[in-house]
Design a protein around this motif. Structure first.
Motif, mmCIF file in Angstrom:
data_model
loop_
_atom_site.group_PDB
_atom_site.id
_atom_site.type_symbol
_atom_site.label_atom_id
_atom_site.label_comp_id
_atom_site.label_asym_id
_atom_site.label_seq_id
_atom_site.Cartn_x
_atom_site.Cartn_y
_atom_site.Cartn_z
ATOM 1 N N UNK A 159 0.892 -1.165 0.000
ATOM 2 C CA UNK A 159 0.000 0.000 0.000
ATOM 3 C C UNK A 159 0.919 1.201 0.000
ATOM 4 N N UNK A 160 1.097 1.814 -1.169
ATOM 5 C CA UNK A 160 2.075 2.903 -1.252
ATOM 6 C C UNK A 160 1.577 4.155 -0.532
ATOM 7 N N UNK A 175 6.612 -10.359 -12.375
ATOM 8 C CA UNK A 175 6.245 -9.872 -11.048
ATOM 9 C C UNK A 175 5.108 -8.871 -11.198
ATOM 10 N N UNK A 176 4.046 -9.153 -10.442
ATOM 11 C CA UNK A 176 2.878 -8.279 -10.490
ATOM 12 C C UNK A 176 2.686 -7.685 -9.096
ATOM 13 N N UNK A 177 2.873 -6.363 -8.989
ATOM 14 C CA UNK A 177 2.715 -5.680 -7.709
ATOM 15 C C UNK A 177 1.306 -5.111 -7.639
ATOM 16 N N UNK A 178 0.625 -5.349 -6.516
ATOM 17 C CA UNK A 178 -0.731 -4.835 -6.331
ATOM 18 C C UNK A 178 -0.679 -3.719 -5.307
ATOM 19 N N UNK A 179 -1.020 -2.506 -5.738
ATOM 20 C CA UNK A 179 -1.016 -1.354 -4.846
ATOM 21 C C UNK A 179 -2.433 -1.177 -4.287
ATOM 22 N N UNK A 198 7.187 -1.019 -4.864
ATOM 23 C CA UNK A 198 6.529 -0.662 -6.124
ATOM 24 C C UNK A 198 7.551 -0.373 -7.224
ATOM 25 N N UNK A 199 8.682 0.198 -6.873
ATOM 26 C CA UNK A 199 9.591 0.674 -7.922
ATOM 27 C C UNK A 199 10.744 -0.284 -8.201
ATOM 28 N N UNK A 200 11.100 -1.123 -7.230
ATOM 29 C CA UNK A 200 12.150 -2.110 -7.471
ATOM 30 C C UNK A 200 11.826 -3.405 -6.723
ATOM 31 N N UNK A 201 10.698 -4.023 -7.114
ATOM 32 C CA UNK A 201 10.230 -5.191 -6.357
ATOM 33 C C UNK A 201 11.228 -6.350 -6.356
ATOM 34 N N UNK A 202 11.968 -6.521 -7.425
ATOM 35 C CA UNK A 202 12.898 -7.663 -7.450
ATOM 36 C C UNK A 202 14.025 -7.481 -6.419
ATOM 37 N N UNK A 203 14.479 -6.266 -6.239
ATOM 38 C CA UNK A 203 15.517 -6.033 -5.223
ATOM 39 C C UNK A 203 14.951 -6.276 -3.830
#
Lengths: 96, 221
Positions: free
Chosen positions: B123-124, B171-175, B151-156
Motif C-alpha cells: 500500500x504505497x 512480477x505483479x505488484x498490487x497497490x 513498487x519501484x524495485x520489487x525484485x531487489x
C-alpha cells in the motif's frame, strides 16, 4: 452511475494535481494502462476525507500498467506489471 | 542527557537505590495528535451511547486476536480442493462463508501465484492490509522504505527477503490504493503430497501471503 469502462479498455490516468486527499498515487498520473477488473461502486474518498459521507458512489477499477512505463530506470524484467485501484473520474479514454 | 542528570548508570553504579526502569513506561512518551484524537472519539462514542465501553473493548480484542492462521487456513483449503480455490479467487467472501470464516467487510482479492506470475502486495499511500485474514501488519510493511521500493524495485526487495525469482517470472505488484484488499495465494510446495489441510496450513506464513517470500515444503530432517 454506470461504469464507463470495461475490462480490456485502455485508459490514461489524468495528469492532475488537485489539492486535498485523494487515492491516486503520483507515480501513475499521466500513465496509460488497461482495465483488468471493475470493482463496483464506492463513495469517493476525496469527499469522505472531509466528512461528506452521503455523496454519490463512483465506479472503481483495477488498472494494470507496465512497470517500464512507470519508472524510467526500472531494473526488473520488461514484462513486470503493477495493478492499481483508480476511481473513474481519474481516468480518460486512451485515444492513440 | 540533561545537565541535571549526568551521572553514570553503568553496572558499577554506586547507589543501588537509584535506578531507572529498563524502558520508559507508556506515559513517559507524549501522546501524538492522533492518539489524543482516538481517545477523544472513543470517549465521545461511549458518552453518547453510540457504542458501549465493552463493545469497544471487544472489537479491539477481536482485532488483536486475528493471526495469519486465518489466511493460512484458506490457502491450505485451496491447495487441497481445486473447486474451492476457484471460488476463493472469484469471491473470497463467499468462499470464506463456506467454511464459516468471515473475511470482513472490505473485499479481499486473492491473487494466485503460478509458475509464471509472482504477486506482491503493497500500500504505497498508507498501510492498507488484509487485517481480517492476516491480523496486524508488520512494521516493515508500513515503512516508507517498503512502500516506495516494493513498487519501484520489487525484485531487489524480494531479493532482500531472500526470494530470488528468475527474470522469466513476471512480477505483479498490487497497490492497495482504495477499497480492495489483497492476499497472495502462494504455490503449493513440492513434497507435500498426502499432507492434511492442517499440516499444509503450517507451511503458510504471513510473508508468503504478502508475497515477499514463498512457502517451503517440509524439511527432510
Amino acid at each position: 452511475m454506470s461504469a464507463r469502462y470495461k475490462v480490456g479498455d485502455t485508459v490514461r490516468v489524468r495528469q492532475a494535481f488537485p489539492p486535498g486527499h485523494c487515492r491516486t498515487p503520483y507515480y501513475c498520473r499521466g500513465k496509460s494502462g488497461v482495465v483488468v477488473r471493475c470493482c463496483g461502486e464506492y463513495r469517493n474518498p476525496e469527499y469522505l476525507a472531509y466528512g461528506t459521507y452521503d455523496g454519490p458512489e463512483e465506479p472503481l477499477y483495477r488498472v494494470q500498467f507496465m512497470q517500464t512505463d512507470m519508472w524510467d530506470d526500472y531494473s526488473g524484467a520488461p514484462h513486470d506489471k503493477v495493478e492499481i485501484e483508480i476511481y473513474e473520474h481519474w481516468l480518460v479514454p486512451e485515444t492513440s | 542527557m540533561s545537565s541535571d542528570h549526568h551521572h553514570d548508570h553503568g553496572m558499577y553504579d554506586s547507589d543501588p537505590l537509584h535506578h531507572h526502569p529498563p524502558q520508559p513506561d507508556l506515559e513517559d512518551t507524549p501522546l501524538t495528535h492522533h492518539q489524543i484524537m482516538q481517545i477523544a472519539v472513543g470517549e465521545l462514542l461511549i458518552e453518547k451511547n453510540i457504542i458501549s465501553a465493552d463493545e469497544l473493548r471487544a472489537q479491539i480484542e477481536f482485532q488483536d486476536s486475528i493471526t495469519p492462521a486465518r489466511g493460512a487456513e484458506l490457502v491450505a483449503r485451496a491447495w487441497s480442493d481445486d473447486g474451492f480455490k476457484g471460488r476463493l479467487i472469484a469471491d473470497s467472501k463467499a468462499a470464506g462463508d463456506e467454511i464459516g470464516m468471515d473475511v470482513g467487510p472490505v473485499p479481499i482479492l486473492v491473487m494466485e501465484n503460478t509458475p509464471t506470475v509472482h504477486n506482491l502486495i503493497v500500500c504505497t499511500l498508507c498501510s492498507c492490509y488484509p487485517r481480517f485474514l492476516l491480523g496486524i501488519p508488520p512494521d516493515w510493511y508500513k515503512s516508507r522504505s517498503y512502500r516506495r521500493r516494493a513498487i519501484s524495485e520489487p525484485r531487489k526487495v524480494l531479493s532482500e527477503f531472500g526470494t530470488d525469482l528468475n527474470d522469466s517470472v513476471e512480477i505483479k505488484v498490487h497497490d492497495s490504493t482504495a477499497d480492495m484488499r489483497y492476499m497472495v495465494l502462494p504455490m503449493r510446495p513440492a513434497g507435500t503430497d498426502g499432507m492434511s489441510e492442517a499440516e499444509l496450513a503450517g507451511l503458510v506464513t504471513r510473508d508468503c501471503m504478502i508475497g515477499v517470500t514463498v512457502p517451503e515444503g517440509p524439511s527432510k530432517a
